[in-house]
Design a protein around this motif. Sequence first.
Motif, PDB file in Angstrom:
ATOM      1  N   SER A  64      26.140  23.646  43.844  1.00  0.00           N
ATOM      2  CA  SER A  64      26.155  23.621  45.306  1.00  0.00           C
ATOM      3  C   SER A  64      27.051  24.752  45.792  1.00  0.00           C
ATOM      4  CB  SER A  64      26.642  22.271  45.836  1.00  0.00           C
ATOM      5  OG  SER A  64      27.931  21.987  45.331  1.00  0.00           O
ATOM      6  N   PRO A  65      26.846  25.224  47.025  1.00  0.00           N
ATOM      7  CA  PRO A  65      27.629  26.366  47.509  1.00  0.00           C
ATOM      8  C   PRO A  65      29.125  26.103  47.449  1.00  0.00           C
ATOM      9  CG  PRO A  65      25.760  25.936  48.961  1.00  0.00           C
ATOM     10  CD  PRO A  65      25.824  24.782  48.004  1.00  0.00           C
ATOM     11  N   LEU A  66      29.873  27.117  47.056  1.00  0.00           N
ATOM     12  CA  LEU A  66      31.320  27.016  46.943  1.00  0.00           C
ATOM     13  C   LEU A  66      31.961  27.267  48.303  1.00  0.00           C
ATOM     14  CD1 LEU A  66      33.380  26.687  44.508  1.00  0.00           C
ATOM     15  CD2 LEU A  66      33.704  29.152  44.688  1.00  0.00           C
ATOM     16  N   ASP A  67      32.945  26.451  48.650  1.00  0.00           N
ATOM     17  CA  ASP A  67      33.659  26.626  49.911  1.00  0.00           C
ATOM     18  C   ASP A  67      34.311  28.012  49.960  1.00  0.00           C
ATOM     19  OD1 ASP A  67      36.311  26.420  51.555  1.00  0.00           O
ATOM     20  OD2 ASP A  67      35.138  24.684  52.213  1.00  0.00           O
ATOM     21  N   HIS A  68      34.143  28.715  51.095  1.00  0.00           N
ATOM     22  CA  HIS A  68      34.688  30.068  51.222  1.00  0.00           C
ATOM     23  C   HIS A  68      36.205  30.078  51.078  1.00  0.00           C
ATOM     24  CE1 HIS A  68      30.919  31.946  52.212  1.00  0.00           C
ATOM     25  NE2 HIS A  68      30.697  31.095  53.215  1.00  0.00           N
ATOM     26  N   GLY A  69      36.853  29.001  51.513  1.00  0.00           N
ATOM     27  CA  GLY A  69      38.304  28.938  51.416  1.00  0.00           C
ATOM     28  C   GLY A  69      38.789  28.957  49.980  1.00  0.00           C
ATOM     29  N   ILE A  70      37.985  28.423  49.058  1.00  0.00           N
ATOM     30  CA  ILE A  70      38.367  28.407  47.645  1.00  0.00           C
ATOM     31  C   ILE A  70      38.329  29.816  47.076  1.00  0.00           C
ATOM     32  CG2 ILE A  70      37.758  27.542  45.357  1.00  0.00           C
ATOM     33  CD1 ILE A  70      36.609  25.047  46.743  1.00  0.00           C
ATOM     34  N   ALA A  71      37.246  30.542  47.349  1.00  0.00           N
ATOM     35  CA  ALA A  71      37.138  31.917  46.871  1.00  0.00           C
ATOM     36  C   ALA A  71      38.236  32.790  47.464  1.00  0.00           C
ATOM     37  CB  ALA A  71      35.768  32.478  47.210  1.00  0.00           C
ATOM     38  N   ASP A  72      38.506  32.601  48.757  1.00  0.00           N
ATOM     39  CA  ASP A  72      39.554  33.384  49.418  1.00  0.00           C
ATOM     40  C   ASP A  72      40.920  33.118  48.793  1.00  0.00           C
ATOM     41  OD1 ASP A  72      37.808  34.600  51.137  1.00  0.00           O
ATOM     42  OD2 ASP A  72      38.233  33.278  52.837  1.00  0.00           O
ATOM     43  N   TYR A  73      41.153  31.874  48.388  1.00  0.00           N
ATOM     44  CA  TYR A  73      42.428  31.539  47.768  1.00  0.00           C
ATOM     45  C   TYR A  73      42.631  32.356  46.491  1.00  0.00           C
ATOM     46  CZ  TYR A  73      46.107  29.097  45.293  1.00  0.00           C
ATOM     47  OH  TYR A  73      47.264  28.823  44.602  1.00  0.00           O
ATOM     48  N   TYR A  74      41.606  32.391  45.628  1.00  0.00           N
ATOM     49  CA  TYR A  74      41.741  33.101  44.352  1.00  0.00           C
ATOM     50  C   TYR A  74      41.907  34.597  44.563  1.00  0.00           C
ATOM     51  CZ  TYR A  74      41.011  29.161  41.245  1.00  0.00           C
ATOM     52  OH  TYR A  74      41.176  27.994  40.544  1.00  0.00           O
ATOM     53  N   VAL A  75      41.098  35.187  45.435  1.00  0.00           N
ATOM     54  CA  VAL A  75      41.231  36.616  45.702  1.00  0.00           C
ATOM     55  C   VAL A  75      42.593  36.913  46.323  1.00  0.00           C
ATOM     56  CG1 VAL A  75      40.285  38.568  47.003  1.00  0.00           C
ATOM     57  CG2 VAL A  75      38.740  36.944  45.903  1.00  0.00           C
ATOM     58  N   GLY A  76      43.123  35.974  47.111  1.00  0.00           N
ATOM     59  CA  GLY A  76      44.424  36.147  47.728  1.00  0.00           C
ATOM     60  C   GLY A  76      45.581  36.171  46.749  1.00  0.00           C
ATOM     61  N   LEU A  77      45.344  35.778  45.500  1.00  0.00           N
ATOM     62  CA  LEU A  77      46.383  35.840  44.477  1.00  0.00           C
ATOM     63  C   LEU A  77      46.572  37.249  43.935  1.00  0.00           C
ATOM     64  CD1 LEU A  77      45.393  32.623  42.492  1.00  0.00           C
ATOM     65  CD2 LEU A  77      47.367  32.861  44.008  1.00  0.00           C
ATOM     66  N   LEU A  78      45.596  38.123  44.180  1.00  0.00           N
ATOM     67  CA  LEU A  78      45.656  39.497  43.691  1.00  0.00           C
ATOM     68  C   LEU A  78      46.571  40.328  44.577  1.00  0.00           C
ATOM     69  CD1 LEU A  78      41.833  39.954  42.995  1.00  0.00           C
ATOM     70  CD2 LEU A  78      43.616  39.381  41.333  1.00  0.00           C
ATOM     71  N   PRO A  79      47.058  41.466  44.074  1.00  0.00           N
ATOM     72  CA  PRO A  79      47.880  42.344  44.919  1.00  0.00           C
ATOM     73  C   PRO A  79      47.149  42.702  46.212  1.00  0.00           C
ATOM     74  CG  PRO A  79      48.012  43.036  42.629  1.00  0.00           C
ATOM     75  CD  PRO A  79      46.960  41.965  42.684  1.00  0.00           C
ATOM     76  N   SER A  80      47.859  42.757  47.323  1.00  0.00           N
ATOM     77  CA  SER A  80      47.246  42.910  48.648  1.00  0.00           C
ATOM     78  C   SER A  80      46.396  44.162  48.774  1.00  0.00           C
ATOM     79  CB  SER A  80      48.331  42.904  49.723  1.00  0.00           C
ATOM     80  OG  SER A  80      49.290  43.925  49.478  1.00  0.00           O
ATOM     81  N   GLU A  81      46.784  45.243  48.086  1.00  0.00           N
ATOM     82  CA  GLU A  81      46.076  46.506  48.255  1.00  0.00           C
ATOM     83  C   GLU A  81      44.682  46.522  47.628  1.00  0.00           C
ATOM     84  OE1 GLU A  81      48.847  46.936  44.663  1.00  0.00           O
ATOM     85  OE2 GLU A  81      48.913  46.068  46.692  1.00  0.00           O
ATOM     86  N   ILE A  82      44.358  45.541  46.794  1.00  0.00           N
ATOM     87  CA  ILE A  82      43.035  45.550  46.158  1.00  0.00           C
ATOM     88  C   ILE A  82      42.158  44.372  46.589  1.00  0.00           C
ATOM     89  CG2 ILE A  82      43.920  46.762  44.118  1.00  0.00           C
ATOM     90  CD1 ILE A  82      43.781  44.110  42.617  1.00  0.00           C
ATOM     91  N   ARG A  83      42.654  43.503  47.466  1.00  0.00           N
ATOM     92  CA  ARG A  83      41.908  42.295  47.799  1.00  0.00           C
ATOM     93  C   ARG A  83      40.574  42.598  48.465  1.00  0.00           C
ATOM     94  NH1 ARG A  83      47.178  39.160  50.262  1.00  0.00           N
ATOM     95  NH2 ARG A  83      48.284  38.975  48.261  1.00  0.00           N
ATOM     96  N   GLN A  84      40.557  43.519  49.418  1.00  0.00           N
ATOM     97  CA  GLN A  84      39.313  43.807  50.130  1.00  0.00           C
ATOM     98  C   GLN A  84      38.261  44.360  49.177  1.00  0.00           C
ATOM     99  OE1 GLN A  84      39.788  46.124  53.683  1.00  0.00           O
ATOM    100  NE2 GLN A  84      37.589  46.277  54.075  1.00  0.00           N
ATOM    101  N   ASP A  85      38.664  45.259  48.300  1.00  0.00           N
ATOM    102  CA  ASP A  85      37.727  45.809  47.319  1.00  0.00           C
ATOM    103  C   ASP A  85      37.244  44.726  46.361  1.00  0.00           C
ATOM    104  OD1 ASP A  85      36.456  48.115  45.839  1.00  0.00           O
ATOM    105  OD2 ASP A  85      37.802  47.349  44.280  1.00  0.00           O
ATOM    106  N   ALA A  86      38.151  43.823  45.973  1.00  0.00           N
ATOM    107  CA  ALA A  86      37.797  42.742  45.044  1.00  0.00           C
ATOM    108  C   ALA A  86      36.735  41.831  45.637  1.00  0.00           C
ATOM    109  CB  ALA A  86      39.040  41.936  44.674  1.00  0.00           C
ATOM    110  N   ARG A  87      36.854  41.519  46.939  1.00  0.00           N
ATOM    111  CA  ARG A  87      35.865  40.654  47.590  1.00  0.00           C
ATOM    112  C   ARG A  87      34.469  41.273  47.536  1.00  0.00           C
ATOM    113  NH1 ARG A  87      40.355  39.859  51.136  1.00  0.00           N
ATOM    114  NH2 ARG A  87      41.017  37.657  51.202  1.00  0.00           N
ATOM    115  N   GLY A  88      34.392  42.583  47.547  1.00  0.00           N
ATOM    116  CA  GLY A  88      33.099  43.249  47.505  1.00  0.00           C
ATOM    117  C   GLY A  88      32.480  43.294  46.121  1.00  0.00           C
ATOM    118  N   ARG A  89      33.234  42.867  45.111  1.00  0.00           N
ATOM    119  CA  ARG A  89      32.718  42.912  43.733  1.00  0.00           C
ATOM    120  C   ARG A  89      32.416  41.524  43.165  1.00  0.00           C
ATOM    121  NH1 ARG A  89      36.729  44.458  40.855  1.00  0.00           N
ATOM    122  NH2 ARG A  89      38.289  45.094  42.402  1.00  0.00           N
ATOM    123  N   VAL A  90      32.348  40.509  44.025  1.00  0.00           N
ATOM    124  CA  VAL A  90      31.979  39.171  43.570  1.00  0.00           C
ATOM    125  C   VAL A  90      30.788  38.669  44.375  1.00  0.00           C
ATOM    126  CG1 VAL A  90      33.689  38.092  45.099  1.00  0.00           C
ATOM    127  CG2 VAL A  90      32.799  36.808  43.165  1.00  0.00           C
TER     128      VAL A  90
END
Length: 503
Positions: A64-90
Amino acid sequence: MQCAATTHYWEIEDKDVIVIPSLSLNAHELQNISGVGHYEAERMLYVLLALGKSRTRVIYVTSSPLDHGIADYYVGLLPSEIRQDARGRVTFMSVCDVDTGRSLAEKICMRPRLLNRLRSMVRPETTVLNVLRGTRHEMRISNELGIPVYSARPGDQSYGSKSGSRALFDRLRIPCADGTSVACFDVEDLITQILEVTLRNPTAMRGVVKLDEGFSGKGNAVMDLGRIRRVDVTDIARLRLAARGALENMDFCCRGRTWDDYEDEIRRMGAIFELFVEGEITASPSVQVVVNEDYSVSVVSTHEQILDNQVYVGCRFPADEAYRRELMRYGKLVGEFFAERRITDHFSVDFICVRHPTSFAWEVYAIEINLRVTGTTHPWMTLKLLTHGSTDETSGVYYSDTHQVRCYVSSDCIQGESLRHLVPMDIKEIFEARKDLNWCPERQMGVVCHLLGCVSENGKIGMTSIADTPEGAQRQFDQAVSFLLSESDSSSALVTPPRHLSD
């Protein structure tokens, strides 16, 4: 330090990773897990932390679709300067089918258009398939996509059963409690086996019956052998009656289970029996090992398992130094056996250790092999992907890429009725307010949550506390749990009813 430098398929960095986190286990047993759908979707979400490497791309498929807040939480653990790029690669994909009678992998195999869509996203030279356990469905997906899967083949999965584990321990001369090595599907046959083991161990007072395909300890039941001890050993008929009575009155490790449904499960998947390892001071550690795609063997972690009536609820890393090296030696022995047979996979070996009352030496007994991604895989991979380090295979100590020692405490079962007041996005906001507790990429310490999808529905969540000492990790864990429960309890009082339009 003797830390491996080679990057293997399972390390999932700098490549394309298709993740099928299918809980390809016994469907009936899965029903005993609270929030099982969230376990399936989230048990392998640590893969998202690999997006910290700029060449990593992740395709994550769920029922079933994953809650967006869950994905955002994991990406938010990465260094701030790469988060936006990381979101585009998942990329997240869903089969939109919550039927618990079929595994996610089976659901994908039933949808050829979805398979075609996945195939169109594959770059064969760089893509790997990550799964929790290899069954015929995972292997079919691997073949259909033309990419390697990092898992033992279906024909090798018997080594991960309770009977297969015990047979392999006997073969490799790894000490384990006396018991049976062949699964019984008939209760009368099981009674025969129980009596054989009990009569050759006249001082044993308890035993454990285990469903052969059970997991996380939920298929275990503790048996009082006192009824059998009170019967004349020559009176076979009364011995069998006493054994059946002891079976029907076992202490089932899965709450709410009865003898009637347990007997059905014995007929369905078989069961083994072994003696209960007794001692005043005991521990329940495990070792986690990887057989790499080049058939080298890496001992990656040891843990003290946290159990609730034999059911796994969490762990501490690393295991006690008193027996850590012995765990690593036995784990490597099993890994070398698998490597000889060209079996590649993550696996763990569970043990029970008993401290001798006079010599104070620890006696180590192997319990079972889990030939798959396990509950200890998630916290260890979280640590590795956030700190890019390795475990010293001599000492069992983990060093980050900055050569700092790191330890952790992790649990899947932080529970509280007030947690139902929260949604996944709240978890991120709550911990961002506590910089001393929240994960900090610069310090490489802090708290990382998981199983966020369970919070509203089941009132529970998982948490891994990473620090530079075991004591520091435990202290940080306790503070974080207390803070989260306090915030969730007060959150209900913070909700202000809307004013009436006429006010």
